[in-house]
Write an enzyme that holds these catalytic residues in place. Structure first.
Site, PDB file in Angstrom:
ATOM      1  N   TYR A   1     -12.347 -30.362  36.647  1.00  0.00           N
ATOM      2  CA  TYR A   1     -12.917 -29.318  35.712  1.00  0.00           C
ATOM      3  C   TYR A   1     -13.815 -30.013  34.441  1.00  0.00           C
ATOM      4  CZ  TYR A   1     -11.414 -25.987  31.864  1.00  0.00           C
ATOM      5  OH  TYR A   1     -11.350 -24.986  30.799  1.00  0.00           O
TER       6      TYR A   1
ATOM      7  N   TYR B   1      -0.174 -23.506  34.722  1.00  0.00           N
ATOM      8  CA  TYR B   1      -0.633 -24.858  34.015  1.00  0.00           C
ATOM      9  C   TYR B   1      -0.289 -24.695  32.297  1.00  0.00           C
ATOM     10  CZ  TYR B   1      -3.168 -28.763  32.465  1.00  0.00           C
ATOM     11  OH  TYR B   1      -3.528 -29.939  32.028  1.00  0.00           O
ATOM     12  N   HIS B   2      -0.848 -23.757  31.746  1.00  0.00           N
ATOM     13  CA  HIS B   2      -0.860 -23.592  30.406  1.00  0.00           C
ATOM     14  C   HIS B   2       0.536 -23.386  29.830  1.00  0.00           C
ATOM     15  CE1 HIS B   2      -4.566 -21.965  32.338  1.00  0.00           C
ATOM     16  NE2 HIS B   2      -5.021 -22.751  31.461  1.00  0.00           N
TER      17      HIS B   2
ATOM     18  N   LYS C   1      -5.040 -21.910  11.830  1.00  0.00           N
ATOM     19  CA  LYS C   1      -5.940 -22.228  13.098  1.00  0.00           C
ATOM     20  C   LYS C   1      -7.466 -21.738  12.874  1.00  0.00           C
ATOM     21  CE  LYS C   1      -5.233 -23.464  16.751  1.00  0.00           C
ATOM     22  NZ  LYS C   1      -4.950 -24.931  17.284  1.00  0.00           N
TER      23      LYS C   1
ATOM     24  N   ASP D   1     -10.192 -21.729  18.605  1.00  0.00           N
ATOM     25  CA  ASP D   1      -9.374 -22.664  19.227  1.00  0.00           C
ATOM     26  C   ASP D   1      -7.952 -21.645  19.358  1.00  0.00           C
ATOM     27  OD1 ASP D   1      -7.514 -24.567  20.036  1.00  0.00           O
ATOM     28  OD2 ASP D   1      -7.731 -25.866  17.845  1.00  0.00           O
TER      29      ASP D   1
ATOM     30  N   HIS E   1      -5.121 -22.882  21.173  1.00  0.00           N
ATOM     31  CA  HIS E   1      -4.218 -23.620  21.468  1.00  0.00           C
ATOM     32  C   HIS E   1      -3.187 -23.745  20.218  1.00  0.00           C
ATOM     33  CE1 HIS E   1      -7.407 -25.262  23.672  1.00  0.00           C
ATOM     34  NE2 HIS E   1      -6.813 -25.371  24.735  1.00  0.00           N
TER      35      HIS E   1
HETATM   36  C1  2CP Z   1      -8.120 -26.358  54.203  1.00  0.00           C
HETATM   37  N1  2CP Z   1      -9.198 -25.743  55.123  1.00  0.00           N
HETATM   38  C2  2CP Z   1      -8.720 -26.245  56.291  1.00  0.00           C
HETATM   39  C3  2CP Z   1      -7.666 -27.230  56.208  1.00  0.00           C
HETATM   40  N2  2CP Z   1      -7.409 -27.212  54.592  1.00  0.00           N
HETATM   41  N3  2CP Z   1      -9.353 -25.899  57.458  1.00  0.00           N
HETATM   42  C4  2CP Z   1      -8.834 -26.646  58.633  1.00  0.00           C
HETATM   43  N4  2CP Z   1      -7.712 -27.543  58.465  1.00  0.00           N
HETATM   44  C5  2CP Z   1      -7.230 -27.630  57.278  1.00  0.00           C
HETATM   45  N5  2CP Z   1      -6.322 -28.710  57.225  1.00  0.00           N
HETATM   46  C6  2CP Z   1     -10.054 -24.929  54.792  1.00  0.00           C
HETATM   47  C7  2CP Z   1      -9.610 -23.504  54.053  1.00  0.00           C
HETATM   48  O1  2CP Z   1      -9.037 -22.487  54.886  1.00  0.00           O
HETATM   49  C8  2CP Z   1     -10.651 -23.241  53.317  1.00  0.00           C
HETATM   50  O2  2CP Z   1     -11.648 -22.154  53.871  1.00  0.00           O
HETATM   51  C9  2CP Z   1     -11.528 -24.270  52.888  1.00  0.00           C
HETATM   52  O3  2CP Z   1     -10.894 -25.382  54.004  1.00  0.00           O
HETATM   53  C10 2CP Z   1     -11.314 -24.917  51.645  1.00  0.00           C
HETATM   54  O4  2CP Z   1      -9.882 -25.407  51.338  1.00  0.00           O
HETATM   55  P1  2CP Z   1      -9.115 -24.589  50.450  1.00  0.00           P
HETATM   56  O5  2CP Z   1      -7.579 -25.351  50.633  1.00  0.00           O
HETATM   57  O6  2CP Z   1      -9.002 -23.197  50.232  1.00  0.00           O
HETATM   58  O7  2CP Z   1      -9.551 -25.304  49.094  1.00  0.00           O
HETATM   59  P2  2CP Z   1     -10.249 -24.892  48.178  1.00  0.00           P
HETATM   60  O8  2CP Z   1     -11.574 -24.382  48.453  1.00  0.00           O
HETATM   61  O9  2CP Z   1     -10.355 -26.105  46.907  1.00  0.00           O
HETATM   62  O10 2CP Z   1      -9.631 -23.730  47.326  1.00  0.00           O
HETATM   63  C11 2CP Z   1      -8.567 -24.060  46.585  1.00  0.00           C
HETATM   64  C12 2CP Z   1      -7.761 -22.977  45.630  1.00  0.00           C
HETATM   65  C13 2CP Z   1      -8.825 -22.163  44.757  1.00  0.00           C
HETATM   66  C14 2CP Z   1      -6.761 -23.408  44.985  1.00  0.00           C
HETATM   67  C15 2CP Z   1      -7.421 -21.626  46.782  1.00  0.00           C
HETATM   68  O11 2CP Z   1      -8.531 -21.234  44.099  1.00  0.00           O
HETATM   69  C16 2CP Z   1      -9.325 -23.219  43.801  1.00  0.00           C
HETATM   70  O12 2CP Z   1     -10.299 -23.825  44.002  1.00  0.00           O
HETATM   71  N6  2CP Z   1      -8.875 -23.191  42.536  1.00  0.00           N
HETATM   72  C17 2CP Z   1      -9.489 -23.940  41.546  1.00  0.00           C
HETATM   73  C18 2CP Z   1      -8.921 -23.525  40.142  1.00  0.00           C
HETATM   74  C19 2CP Z   1      -9.581 -24.425  39.168  1.00  0.00           C
HETATM   75  O13 2CP Z   1     -10.184 -25.289  39.183  1.00  0.00           O
HETATM   76  N7  2CP Z   1      -8.893 -24.253  37.833  1.00  0.00           N
HETATM   77  C20 2CP Z   1      -9.323 -24.939  36.970  1.00  0.00           C
HETATM   78  C21 2CP Z   1      -8.721 -24.926  35.906  1.00  0.00           C
HETATM   79  P3  2CP Z   1     -11.473 -20.741  53.461  1.00  0.00           P
HETATM   80  O14 2CP Z   1     -11.678 -20.545  52.259  1.00  0.00           O
HETATM   81  O15 2CP Z   1     -12.743 -20.258  54.532  1.00  0.00           O
HETATM   82  O16 2CP Z   1     -10.308 -20.186  53.911  1.00  0.00           O
HETATM   83  S1  2CP Z   1      -9.120 -25.443  34.556  1.00  0.00           S
HETATM   84  C22 2CP Z   1      -7.678 -26.062  33.467  1.00  0.00           C
HETATM   85  C23 2CP Z   1      -7.754 -25.962  32.008  1.00  0.00           C
HETATM   86  C24 2CP Z   1      -6.711 -26.530  31.340  1.00  0.00           C
HETATM   87  C25 2CP Z   1      -7.858 -24.311  31.557  1.00  0.00           C
HETATM   88  O17 2CP Z   1      -7.449 -23.233  32.208  1.00  0.00           O
HETATM   89  O18 2CP Z   1      -7.936 -24.187  30.211  1.00  0.00           O
END
Ligand code: 2CP
Length: 710
Positions: A77, A231-232, A587, A591, A593
């Site tokens: 992130y 998370y939060h 605050k 922000d 938090h």
């Molecule tokens: C995965 N794939 C596979 C396998 N594993 N294919 C074959 N064999 C395996 N073993 C495939 C999946 O089906 C997918 O394709 C692709 O590979 C990617 O895998 P994934 O598991 O879907 O991973 P991803 O693309 O990284 O997605 C993960 C999540 C997604 C969780 C589903 O929602 C995500 O990336 N979330 C991230 C959220 C984030 O960054 N949040 C930040 C918060 P297909 O897609 O075609 O099926 S910031 C925090 C701060 C604190 C805040 O909020 O303030």
């Protein structure tokens, strides 16, 4: 395992220990009594042990081969300053082994303000990248092919303009929306509970969520429509049971909202995703992810989907920010590595590892590299990827999985009995529970019951200085304002009016899809602020000042001599002042938090102060006016998003103008190197992370007695 064998162990353990081994049991904040030994007996009645990975209920993982087939996504992130600076940072990270992007937006963008708005002077480009329009979004992804790279965007309040700008940036790169892959956070319920970047009231906010699920289900099949986030909650102090239960209950309400828009469950359920925090309780955290999958599958069964993917909980995880310490910060590298291990043992799909300096500032180049390499070393050097769900069958972890699932399910049922999560959130019930847990946690830390190495035990005599990243916020703001002016000058005003008019109509009438209308507005180069204003006029805006929890700190800390001493001093101050000493906890800026602010306000209240927790998002002038109105004796500013250098000296000046003589103290994430500037700006005391409440109370009383003034 025979009963006799267990009895023999018990006898031996008692001999070794000189007391019964049951005395070694520890009750965790979740209320789970963890015993010193687990045996096959603990597995005897567990109902979940039969499953295999890749099959519902997915307790053992959502993929048949998990990391043996494909490791988790290393998704750091990040975002700061301008789109140009963030773009360069992303490209460097991708070249160095990062696999997916995760965009951090600044707080002005989160709250739907353009960078030139006077309310966001201290926030632009600070805690994330400033995005005002499609023009910024295009620069952010310049040279990054959006048809190939999956992009997560943490955006909730201003989710419509930001997602719309992303879609249009893709279009203008030549990528059809159907080829865009990634995730939008789009989880507003937890914003009302803990994260506070909401803009509109709950009801229209839920419509926004549902419209986005609807639009992406129909038009963006590779895009995850939501990241339902616990998370939060954990960051705000929730126990793991609360984090599990509230997150899954949020998910259930989103499913209901999407169904109400006429979607079939299988059209969208496979693209719901989750996001959990991973703290220091290693086995508990791994078990939590297993329990989460088990429970989500159970919840989804009630909607009778036909596709197995609809029962699948796929999640991103982030190591815990709140577990990091400012003191002896290299310890944070170690903490993060253990947390990353727990996330991987729990079967996460994607992971962010925190940088060691995150308790002080935005990650530097060095700390970001170490954080990324923490995952790369885990994936490539430790062998954890070889075997699917390596903890399966562990007496302890399987028991924990079961106990967490049971406890969370009980809480989910309680929420259901209250009419569901949206209603519970509106009534403030989950927020209150989390704040109580947070206040207890603070008391346990202050008492040293919860050990944090380098903070309340094994503390260094002297802390060596650490280089941290600083953002020249005024330069970023000036650059943003220049680009905003150019964008406004170049666009077609007639087309803009039509597009914004349509967005307003869709919002007011309840007919049509808000994201579809926002995409049109983004194409016409409407800014984030302009779209947010149109929506705000239709929906109204939301503000909340929930009551503080009472008596939790003193009950958890105990009413010992150190609490008594503070109370006596408060009594003496009362006599001197002619009233109970009054404190405003303020605050400033965007922000949101507020865990620290609310825990401190509540604890000071327990210690005898008359405390007002001010509203969120105040300008320095507004906070000074409130301080004057209340006739407070001291103002405490809590800052976690790096706006302090701009906003706190402005508050001091505003107080000088409006109500001279009121001292200002400051706490939160404030780098040591900023202390001098703040002190020169008139701040009387600064409380860094890890300051015990009692110590802060004495310092405030010293200031009131005139014994401490920098
Ligand atoms: C995965 N794939 C596979 C396998 N594993 N294919 C074959 N064999 C395996 N073993 C495939 C999946 O089906 C997918 O394709 C692709 O590979 C990617 O895998 P994934 O598991 O879907 O991973 P991803 O693309 O990284 O997605 C993960 C999540 C997604 C969780 C589903 O929602 C995500 O990336 N979330 C991230 C959220 C984030 O960054 N949040 C930040 C918060 P297909 O897609 O075609 O099926 S910031 C925090 C701060 C604190 C805040 O909020 O303030």
């Amino acid at each position: 395992m025979t009963k006799k064998a267990v009895a023999d162990w018990r006898a031996l353990a008692e001999k070794e220990l000189k007391r019964p081994p049951e005395t070694l049991s520890v009750t965790t904040p979740e209320g789970i009594a963890v015993k010193p030994l687990y045996t096959a007996e603990d597995l005897a009645d567990l109902p979940h042990l039969d499953g295999l990975p890749g099959f519902a209920p997915f307790t053992r993982g959502v993929r048949a081969t998990m990391y043996a087939g494909r490791p988790w996504t290393v998704r750091q992130y990040a975002g700061f300053s301008t789109a140009e600076a963030s773009n360069a940072f992303y490209r460097r990270n991708l070249a160095a082994g990062q696999k997916g992007l995760s965009v951090a937006f600044d707080l002005a963008t989160h709250r739907g303000y353009d960078s030139d708005h006077p309310r966001v002077e201290g926030d632009v480009g600070k805690a994330g990248v400033a995005i005002d329009s499609v023009e910024d979004m295009k620069i952010l992804f310049d040279g990054i092919p959006l048809g190939e790279m999956s992009v997560s965007m943490t955006m909730n309040g201003a989710v419509l303009p930001v997602l719309a700008a992303f879609i249009v940036a893709g279009e203008e790169q030549g990528v059809a929306r159907s080829d865009l892959s990634g995730t939008i956070q789009n989880d507003i319920l937890k914003e009302f509970m803990v994260r506070n970047t909401y803009i509109y009231p709950p009801e229209p906010s839920m419509r926004i969520v549902a419209d986005i699920i609807d639009f992406t289900a129909r038009e963006m099949p590779r895009f995850n429509s939501i990241s339902i986030s616990g998370y939060h909650m954990q960051e705000a102090g929730a126990t793991l049971v609360q984090e599990l239960a509230f997150t899954l209950a949020d998910g259930r309400d989103y499913v209901r909202a999407a169904l109400k828009r006429g979607l079939d469950i299988d059209e969208f359920a496979g693209r719901l995703s989750f996001f959990f925090a991973i703290g220091m309780d290693l086995f508990m955290e791994a078990a939590k992810l297993r329990a989460a999958r088990l429970l989500w599958s159970k919840i989804m069964q009630e909607f009778q989907p036909k596709k197995p993917q609809s029962l699948m909980l796929r999640t991103h995880c982030q190591t815990s920010g709140v577990s990091l310490a400012e003191q002896d910060p290299m310890n944070n590298v170690v903490r993060t590595a253990y947390e990353a291990l727990a996330a991987v043992l729990g079967g996460t799909q994607s992971l962010h590892t925190n940088a060691f300096d995150e308790a002080m500032a935005l990650p530097s180049e060095l700390s970001a590299r170490i954080a990324r390499n923490t995952q790369l070393i885990l994936a490539h050097e430790t062998g954890v990827t070889r075997v699917v769900d390596p903890l399966a069958g562990s007496y302890y972890v399987e028991s924990l999985t079961h106990e967490l699932a049971e406890a969370a399910w009980a809480l989910i049922e309680e929420i259901e009995a209250k009419g569901g999560m949206t209603k519970a959130v509106a009534e403030g019930f989950p927020k209150r529970m989390i704040e109580e847990a947070a206040t207890r946690r603070q008391a346990a830390l202050d008492k040293g019951e919860t050990v944090v190495v380098g903070v309340n035990r094994y503390r260094l005599e002297e802390e060596p200085p650490v280089e941290i990243l600083t953002i020249d916020n005024s330069a970023v703001r000036a650059a943003q304002i220049r680009r905003l002016e150019e964008t406004r000058a170049r666009r077609d005003p007639a087309r803009l009016d039509v597009a914004l008019g349509l967005l307003g109509k869709v919002a007011e009438s309840g007919e049509g899809n808000l994201l579809a209308a926002a995409v049109e507005a983004a194409r016409a180069r409407a800014t984030v602020g302009e779209m947010s204003d149109v929506l705000g006029r239709a929906f109204g805006t939301h503000s909340a000042r929930p009551p503080l929890v009472v008596d939790v700190f003193t009950e958890a800390y105990g009413d010992g001599p150190d609490v008594q001493r503070v109370k006596e001093r408060v009594g003496e101050a009362t006599v001197r002042l002619g009233h109970v000493p009054r404190l405003l906890v303020a605050k400033l800026g965007q922000d949101g938090h507020d865990r620290g602010a609310r825990v401190v306000a509540s604890a000071f209240g327990d210690l005898g102060f008359a405390v007002t927790a001010g509203p969120l998002f105040q300008t320095p002038d507004e906070a000074a006016a409130l301080a004057g109105e209340l006739g407070v004796d001291v103002v405490g500013v809590s800052s976690l998003a790096a706006g302090h250098l701009t906003l706190v000296p402005q508050l001091v000046q505003a107080l000088e103008r409006q109500s001279p003589g009121i001292p200002v103290v400051c706490g939160g994430v404030i780098p040591r190197k900023d202390y001098t500037a703040l002190e020169e700006g008139g701040v009387s005391a600064i409380f860094g992370p890890g300051t015990p409440v009692i110590e802060a109370a004495h310092a405030v009383l010293d200031i009131l007695e005139g014994r401490r003034r920098n």
